[in-house]
Design a protein around this motif. Sequence first.
Motif, PDB file in Angstrom:
ATOM      1  N   HIS A   1       1.496   1.852   0.589  1.00 24.87           N
ATOM      2  CA  HIS A   1       1.863   2.763   1.674  1.00 24.87           C
ATOM      3  C   HIS A   1       3.299   2.555   2.158  1.00 24.87           C
ATOM      4  O   HIS A   1       3.687   3.089   3.201  1.00 24.87           O
ATOM      5  CB  HIS A   1       0.880   2.608   2.834  1.00 24.87           C
ATOM      6  CG  HIS A   1      -0.519   3.003   2.460  1.00 24.87           C
ATOM      7  ND1 HIS A   1      -0.926   4.308   2.398  1.00 24.87           N
ATOM      8  CD2 HIS A   1      -1.593   2.253   2.084  1.00 24.87           C
ATOM      9  CE1 HIS A   1      -2.199   4.358   2.027  1.00 24.87           C
ATOM     10  NE2 HIS A   1      -2.631   3.129   1.829  1.00 24.87           N
ATOM     11  N   GLU A   2       4.053   1.764   1.387  1.00 20.88           N
ATOM     12  CA  GLU A   2       5.482   1.552   1.648  1.00 20.88           C
ATOM     13  C   GLU A   2       5.739   1.119   3.092  1.00 20.88           C
ATOM     14  O   GLU A   2       6.608   1.653   3.784  1.00 20.88           O
ATOM     15  CB  GLU A   2       6.269   2.827   1.316  1.00 20.88           C
ATOM     16  CG  GLU A   2       6.157   3.222  -0.140  1.00 20.88           C
ATOM     17  CD  GLU A   2       6.956   4.462  -0.472  1.00 20.88           C
ATOM     18  OE1 GLU A   2       7.382   5.175   0.476  1.00 20.88           O
ATOM     19  OE2 GLU A   2       7.176   4.737  -1.667  1.00 20.88           O
ATOM     20  N   GLN A   3       4.942   0.108   3.515  1.00 23.49           N
ATOM     21  CA  GLN A   3       5.071  -0.450   4.853  1.00 23.49           C
ATOM     22  C   GLN A   3       5.578  -1.893   4.762  1.00 23.49           C
ATOM     23  O   GLN A   3       5.358  -2.583   3.757  1.00 23.49           O
ATOM     24  CB  GLN A   3       3.713  -0.435   5.562  1.00 23.49           C
ATOM     25  CG  GLN A   3       3.176   0.946   5.880  1.00 23.49           C
ATOM     26  CD  GLN A   3       3.940   1.601   7.011  1.00 23.49           C
ATOM     27  OE1 GLN A   3       4.454   0.927   7.904  1.00 23.49           O
ATOM     28  NE2 GLN A   3       4.041   2.930   6.974  1.00 23.49           N
ATOM     29  N   PRO A   4       6.280  -2.372   5.800  1.00 26.95           N
ATOM     30  CA  PRO A   4       6.692  -3.782   5.819  1.00 26.95           C
ATOM     31  C   PRO A   4       5.464  -4.692   5.767  1.00 26.95           C
ATOM     32  O   PRO A   4       4.389  -4.335   6.252  1.00 26.95           O
ATOM     33  CB  PRO A   4       7.422  -3.924   7.158  1.00 26.95           C
ATOM     34  CG  PRO A   4       7.785  -2.548   7.555  1.00 26.95           C
ATOM     35  CD  PRO A   4       6.721  -1.645   7.004  1.00 26.95           C
ATOM     36  N   PHE A   5       5.642  -5.856   5.173  1.00 28.75           N
ATOM     37  CA  PHE A   5       4.541  -6.821   5.051  1.00 28.75           C
ATOM     38  C   PHE A   5       4.927  -8.084   5.802  1.00 28.75           C
ATOM     39  O   PHE A   5       5.793  -8.828   5.371  1.00 28.75           O
ATOM     40  CB  PHE A   5       4.267  -7.122   3.577  1.00 28.75           C
ATOM     41  CG  PHE A   5       3.141  -8.089   3.349  1.00 28.75           C
ATOM     42  CD1 PHE A   5       1.864  -7.809   3.798  1.00 28.75           C
ATOM     43  CD2 PHE A   5       3.375  -9.290   2.680  1.00 28.75           C
ATOM     44  CE1 PHE A   5       0.828  -8.701   3.578  1.00 28.75           C
ATOM     45  CE2 PHE A   5       2.346 -10.186   2.462  1.00 28.75           C
ATOM     46  CZ  PHE A   5       1.070  -9.889   2.908  1.00 28.75           C
ATOM     47  N   GLU A   6       4.307  -8.313   6.953  1.00 29.59           N
ATOM     48  CA  GLU A   6       4.659  -9.431   7.823  1.00 29.59           C
ATOM     49  C   GLU A   6       3.489 -10.411   7.937  1.00 29.59           C
ATOM     50  O   GLU A   6       2.486 -10.121   8.585  1.00 29.59           O
ATOM     51  CB  GLU A   6       5.035  -8.909   9.217  1.00 29.59           C
ATOM     52  CG  GLU A   6       6.253  -8.001   9.247  1.00 29.59           C
ATOM     53  CD  GLU A   6       7.548  -8.733   8.976  1.00 29.59           C
ATOM     54  OE1 GLU A   6       7.558  -9.982   9.071  1.00 29.59           O
ATOM     55  OE2 GLU A   6       8.555  -8.079   8.654  1.00 29.59           O
TER      56      GLU A   6
ATOM     57  N   LEU B   1      -3.546  -7.531   1.164  1.00 27.72           N
ATOM     58  CA  LEU B   1      -2.800  -6.820   2.201  1.00 27.72           C
ATOM     59  C   LEU B   1      -1.378  -6.530   1.756  1.00 27.72           C
ATOM     60  O   LEU B   1      -0.799  -5.490   2.112  1.00 27.72           O
ATOM     61  CB  LEU B   1      -2.803  -7.620   3.501  1.00 27.72           C
ATOM     62  CG  LEU B   1      -3.999  -7.331   4.430  1.00 27.72           C
ATOM     63  CD1 LEU B   1      -5.272  -7.922   3.851  1.00 27.72           C
ATOM     64  CD2 LEU B   1      -3.743  -7.875   5.818  1.00 27.72           C
ATOM     65  N   LYS B   2      -0.795  -7.441   0.976  1.00 30.35           N
ATOM     66  CA  LYS B   2       0.531  -7.179   0.423  1.00 30.35           C
ATOM     67  C   LYS B   2       0.490  -5.943  -0.468  1.00 30.35           C
ATOM     68  O   LYS B   2       1.372  -5.076  -0.396  1.00 30.35           O
ATOM     69  CB  LYS B   2       1.020  -8.386  -0.382  1.00 30.35           C
ATOM     70  CG  LYS B   2       2.384  -8.186  -1.045  1.00 30.35           C
ATOM     71  CD  LYS B   2       2.805  -9.433  -1.795  1.00 30.35           C
ATOM     72  CE  LYS B   2       4.191  -9.270  -2.396  1.00 30.35           C
ATOM     73  NZ  LYS B   2       4.204  -8.256  -3.498  1.00 30.35           N
TER      74      LYS B   2
ATOM     75  N   SER C   1       0.217  -2.849   1.597  1.00 32.54           N
ATOM     76  CA  SER C   1       1.506  -2.517   2.209  1.00 32.54           C
ATOM     77  C   SER C   1       2.427  -1.843   1.202  1.00 32.54           C
ATOM     78  O   SER C   1       3.158  -0.899   1.529  1.00 32.54           O
ATOM     79  CB  SER C   1       2.169  -3.789   2.753  1.00 32.54           C
ATOM     80  OG  SER C   1       1.383  -4.371   3.770  1.00 32.54           O
ATOM     81  N   GLU C   2       2.393  -2.316  -0.046  1.00 34.93           N
ATOM     82  CA  GLU C   2       3.231  -1.711  -1.084  1.00 34.93           C
ATOM     83  C   GLU C   2       2.787  -0.282  -1.379  1.00 34.93           C
ATOM     84  O   GLU C   2       3.623   0.620  -1.558  1.00 34.93           O
ATOM     85  CB  GLU C   2       3.170  -2.561  -2.355  1.00 34.93           C
ATOM     86  CG  GLU C   2       3.867  -3.902  -2.211  1.00 34.93           C
ATOM     87  CD  GLU C   2       3.666  -4.791  -3.426  1.00 34.93           C
ATOM     88  OE1 GLU C   2       2.845  -4.424  -4.303  1.00 34.93           O
ATOM     89  OE2 GLU C   2       4.316  -5.856  -3.508  1.00 34.93           O
TER      90      GLU C   2
END
Length: 252
Positions: A94-99, A87-88, A91-92
């Motif tokens: 699609h340049e999304q925050p990873f929480e 999932l990390k 996220s990378e």
Amino acid sequence: MSNEVIKLIQSHRSIRAFTDQEIREEQITDIVEAGRRAPTSHNVQAYSIVVIQDPKKKDELARLSGNQSYISKCPVFFVLIADFYRLKKASEIHEQPFEVGEVEQLLVGSVDCALVAENMLVASRSLGLGGVMIGGIRNNPEEVAKLLNLPEYTFPIMGLCIGYPDQNPDQKPRLPKGAIVFNENYDTDQVEAGLKEYDAVTEEYYRQRTNGLKTDSWSKQMATFSSNPKRSHVGDYVKGQGFLTAYHKKNS
């Protein structure tokens, strides 16, 4: 009303002794595929499966899990990993925050692993095999992670020994239905009555199983078990892997 699947599930016994008969690769494939089809929250699939057949690696995992020799002796040992590393990466991409700092992610990964492991065990038993879950894989999670080359945002949840049974143990009695199944609302009176009933059953079970050497009731065993903290180091390890950071920050 019953069927063969229900009978198989209801006949569960943990198997800790195995013959030398090898498990075929196609059997391993079928077992893993059964695990991969387990339910998963939001299709996250927050798990990975590490298949261990190398004798030296099994020996080391046996040591790290509390010297449980049946890990060494089983033909195949699976390690179930809670895994948010993928999932990390997503996220990378699609340049999304990873929480993943909340307790929820910890629960999602743990539940996914448990569902996968149970599917794998049931599938194994349908092939004439037996097995046992290994919680001791969390005794030394950092060393297990190094041995298995686990990346960040992962942690070992449980192991699963699989092989052809070389023992035929009696089925261990479970808590009475009234102590764990409630209609509409939780009933504490049912729990107290069920504990009393179950203590009598388990005292007799262990008396017969050990020829009188052990007669402790279930509630006495559980009181002893619950009297000390368990694997307190695990919290620090999973925090170091990137989990629980938000929870610790809020409560610091």
